[in-house]
Design a protein around this motif. Structure first.
Motif, PDB file in Angstrom:
ATOM      1  N   VAL A 141      11.403 -11.714   4.750  1.00 41.61           N
ATOM      2  CA  VAL A 141      10.045 -11.281   5.070  1.00 41.61           C
ATOM      3  C   VAL A 141      10.117 -10.439   6.350  1.00 41.61           C
TER       4      VAL A 141
ATOM      5  N   GLN B 107       5.763  -5.407   9.016  1.00 44.66           N
ATOM      6  CA  GLN B 107       5.131  -4.813   7.836  1.00 44.66           C
ATOM      7  C   GLN B 107       3.861  -5.521   7.393  1.00 44.66           C
ATOM      8  N   VAL B 108       3.371  -6.451   8.216  1.00 51.06           N
ATOM      9  CA  VAL B 108       2.194  -7.206   7.764  1.00 51.06           C
ATOM     10  C   VAL B 108       0.985  -6.300   7.536  1.00 51.06           C
TER      11      VAL B 108
ATOM     12  N   ILE C 171       0.979  -4.095   3.920  1.00 47.68           N
ATOM     13  CA  ILE C 171       1.054  -4.717   2.594  1.00 47.68           C
ATOM     14  C   ILE C 171       0.111  -3.953   1.661  1.00 47.68           C
ATOM     15  N   GLY C 172       0.578  -3.722   0.432  1.00 51.21           N
ATOM     16  CA  GLY C 172      -0.319  -3.096  -0.553  1.00 51.21           C
ATOM     17  C   GLY C 172      -0.150  -1.594  -0.684  1.00 51.21           C
TER      18      GLY C 172
ATOM     19  N   CYS D 196       8.019 -10.312  -6.289  1.00 51.51           N
ATOM     20  CA  CYS D 196       6.787  -9.509  -6.142  1.00 51.51           C
ATOM     21  C   CYS D 196       7.134  -8.110  -5.663  1.00 51.51           C
ATOM     22  N   SER D 197       8.049  -8.018  -4.701  1.00 60.46           N
ATOM     23  CA  SER D 197       8.479  -6.715  -4.210  1.00 60.46           C
ATOM     24  C   SER D 197       9.186  -5.935  -5.311  1.00 60.46           C
TER      25      SER D 197
ATOM     26  N   THR E  17       9.416 -13.386   0.126  1.00 58.73           N
ATOM     27  CA  THR E  17       8.205 -12.626  -0.217  1.00 58.73           C
ATOM     28  C   THR E  17       8.392 -11.130   0.013  1.00 58.73           C
TER      29      THR E  17
ATOM     30  N   VAL F 214       7.394  -9.321   2.321  1.00 57.66           N
ATOM     31  CA  VAL F 214       6.277  -8.616   2.982  1.00 57.66           C
ATOM     32  C   VAL F 214       6.879  -7.541   3.863  1.00 57.66           C
ATOM     33  N   GLY F 215       6.390  -6.261   3.804  1.00 59.87           N
ATOM     34  CA  GLY F 215       5.291  -5.727   3.074  1.00 59.87           C
ATOM     35  C   GLY F 215       5.635  -4.981   1.798  1.00 59.87           C
TER      36      GLY F 215
ATOM     37  N   THR G 123       3.873  -8.608  -1.990  1.00 59.72           N
ATOM     38  CA  THR G 123       2.410  -8.538  -2.106  1.00 59.72           C
ATOM     39  C   THR G 123       1.686  -9.605  -1.286  1.00 59.72           C
ATOM     40  N   GLY G 124       2.380 -10.246  -0.361  1.00 62.60           N
ATOM     41  CA  GLY G 124       1.713 -11.225   0.496  1.00 62.60           C
ATOM     42  C   GLY G 124       2.661 -12.348   0.859  1.00 62.60           C
TER      43      GLY G 124
END
Ligand code: GUN
Ligand code: ZN
Length: 441
Positions: free
Chosen positions: A73, A77-78, A81-82, A290-291, A316, A318-319, A322-323
């Motif tokens: 993580v 990059q928080v 995200i998205g 997710c990534s 996860t 992130v970013g 997806t969270g």
């Protein structure tokens, strides 16, 4: 001493090799000592009878799980995200790296550190292997706040000397010197550990990777992390940049970086040789489904990893991901294996819990400390309690057993269901309290 009364579940063994890996107690009791260590785990009535004077914390109505372990993580990059619609290299150029350059500003880095660490805790993640910032000053802010939160954090300054943007580049000499200073200041302080972190071989010359190798040899308990075999264009560029290397892994191998202390993120497109070497050297892979989906990187060949004997945990990312929810990450890992059809590895709820908890602790060499509720481990836990009349609440009330309950948590659970979180017996998040973790004097 405190006695936590709850429906509890954990996977104290490797769910890919052990029979009946899911240990569940419908009315369980976890006795936690003053030091935050688990002293007993069993049916509530039994633990209560043996310790009648312990203060009871009643957590009935939800489910208590070991705190999640996120093994990949990115701190800077928080806020980005998205950023959808791009593959890896374009996403880095357009979405991630401009924000990472802003981390040169210390006040910005401090604010992002608060946002990032709060998000981990609020999602039930109690241990994380964190890709840091390129700036040592940002890492000072990060470690300082991480220490205050009480989370278990393994992190390092990211180093690169080519092909990003000039303000993110450093030299091998400076990377070594700043790394050394950060290690001496933060490695082993409280619950913090350091990880030597070249961004990826695409952005790190041989001399840079050698400087990283030197640090890991001089500090034999620091961890190592980087990226590998994520997307086809990236892999092709690495091949061109290292004409003498056998493959992507070899670029790290030559620098002495492929060891038990290493966690390489992604590995969506590995060769059999790479898998064999990773297994032999017991280097772990952080799977970030997710990534991999969002960036179109590909479908992770989990079965090939397991057959080769490579240890796999979850991240996860992130970013690119997806969270912060490790529940969502587990569900996406399940989806990917389903989509792989005959070459996919069917994942049970026990596999998902293992991947989200104990597997991560093993990847980080922290399995004696965290990852499950065995006696002697730290009380690192997440209490999930869905709001009344939410869909998850409905499904849980009608569940016919622990496997179904766990499957429902991974399918429907979100940050809104995280009620309380502890690390080493200390409460680091409570839904009813202030949104931020940690208190600074
Ligand atoms: N490879 C190099 N840097 C990154 C990053 O920030 N995210 C992902 N997903 N892959 C990378
Ligand atoms: Zn990453």
């Amino acid at each position: 001493m405190r006695l936590y009364r709850a429906t509890l579940m954990h996977t104290p063994e490797n769910a890919f090799t052990a029979q009946d890996a899911l240990h569940a107690l419908d009315d369980g009791g976890l006795l936690v000592g003053e030091e935050g260590t688990i002293l007993a785990c069993g049916p509530f009535a039994e633990v209560r009878a043996a310790h009648p004077r312990a203060e009871v914390v009643d957590l009935r109505g939800g489910v208590l799980l070991p705190g999640f372990v996120d093994t990949h993580v990115h701190y800077p990059q928080v806020r980005v995200i998205g950023g959808l619609g791009m593959h890896l290299l374009e996403w880095l150029d357009r979405n991630a790296l401009p924000e990472e350059a802003r981390m040169a500003d210390r006040a910005h880095a401090r604010a992002v550190a608060h946002e990032f660490l709060s998000a981990l805790a609020a999602n039930g993640t109690t241990t994380a292997l964190v890709f840091g910032s390129h700036y040592a000053s940002a890492m000072e802010e990060f470690f300082s706040w991480a220490q205050d939160t009480g989370l278990r954090i393994v992190a390092g300054q990211v180093v690169s000397d080519r092909l990003l943007r000039p303000e993110l580049h450093t030299t091998p000499e400076r990377a070594y010197a700043e790394g050394r200073t950060l290690i001496e200041r933060w490695h082993g302080v409280g619950r913090l550990l350091y990880a030597v972190t070249p961004r990826f071989s695409l952005s790190a010359s041989e001399a840079m990777l050698d400087a990283c190798g030197t640090l890991t040899r001089e500090f034999p308990t620091v961890r190592f992390t980087s990226h590998i075999n994520e997307s086809p264009r990236e892999i092709g560029t690495v091949r061109d940049l290292f004409p003498a290397a056998r493959d992507y892994l070899d670029t790290y191998e030559r620098a002495g970086l492929v060891t038990r202390r290493g966690v390489l993120a992604h590995n969506v497109h590995p060769s059999d040789r790479e898998l064999g070497v990773m297994a032999e050297h017991r280097c772990s892979v952080a799977h970030c489904p997710c990534s991999n989906s969002a960036l179109g990187s590909g479908l992770f060949p989990l079965r090939r990893h397991l057959r080769a004997g490579v240890h796999v945990s979850l991240g996860t990312d992130v970013g690119g991901g997806t969270g912060f929810s490790m529940l969502k990450e587990g569900l996406q890992a399940y989806f990917m294996q389903q989509l792989l059809g005959e070459v996919g590895e069917p994942l049970s709820p026990a596999h998902l819990l293992y991947l989200a908890t104990r597997a991560g602790a093993e990847a980080l060499g922290l399995e004696e400390t965290t990852g499950d509720f065995s006696v002697g481990k730290a009380f690192d836990a997440v209490y999930l309690r869905p709001p009344q009349d939410s869909t998850l609440d409905t499904v849980l009330r009608h569940s016919d057993g622990p496997g179904r309950t766990l499957a429902a948590l991974f399918t429907l659970g979100t940050q809104s269901d995280v009620d309380r979180v502890w690390v080493g017996g200390d409460e680091v998040y409570a839904r009813s309290a202030a949104p931020e973790v940690g208190v600074r004097a």
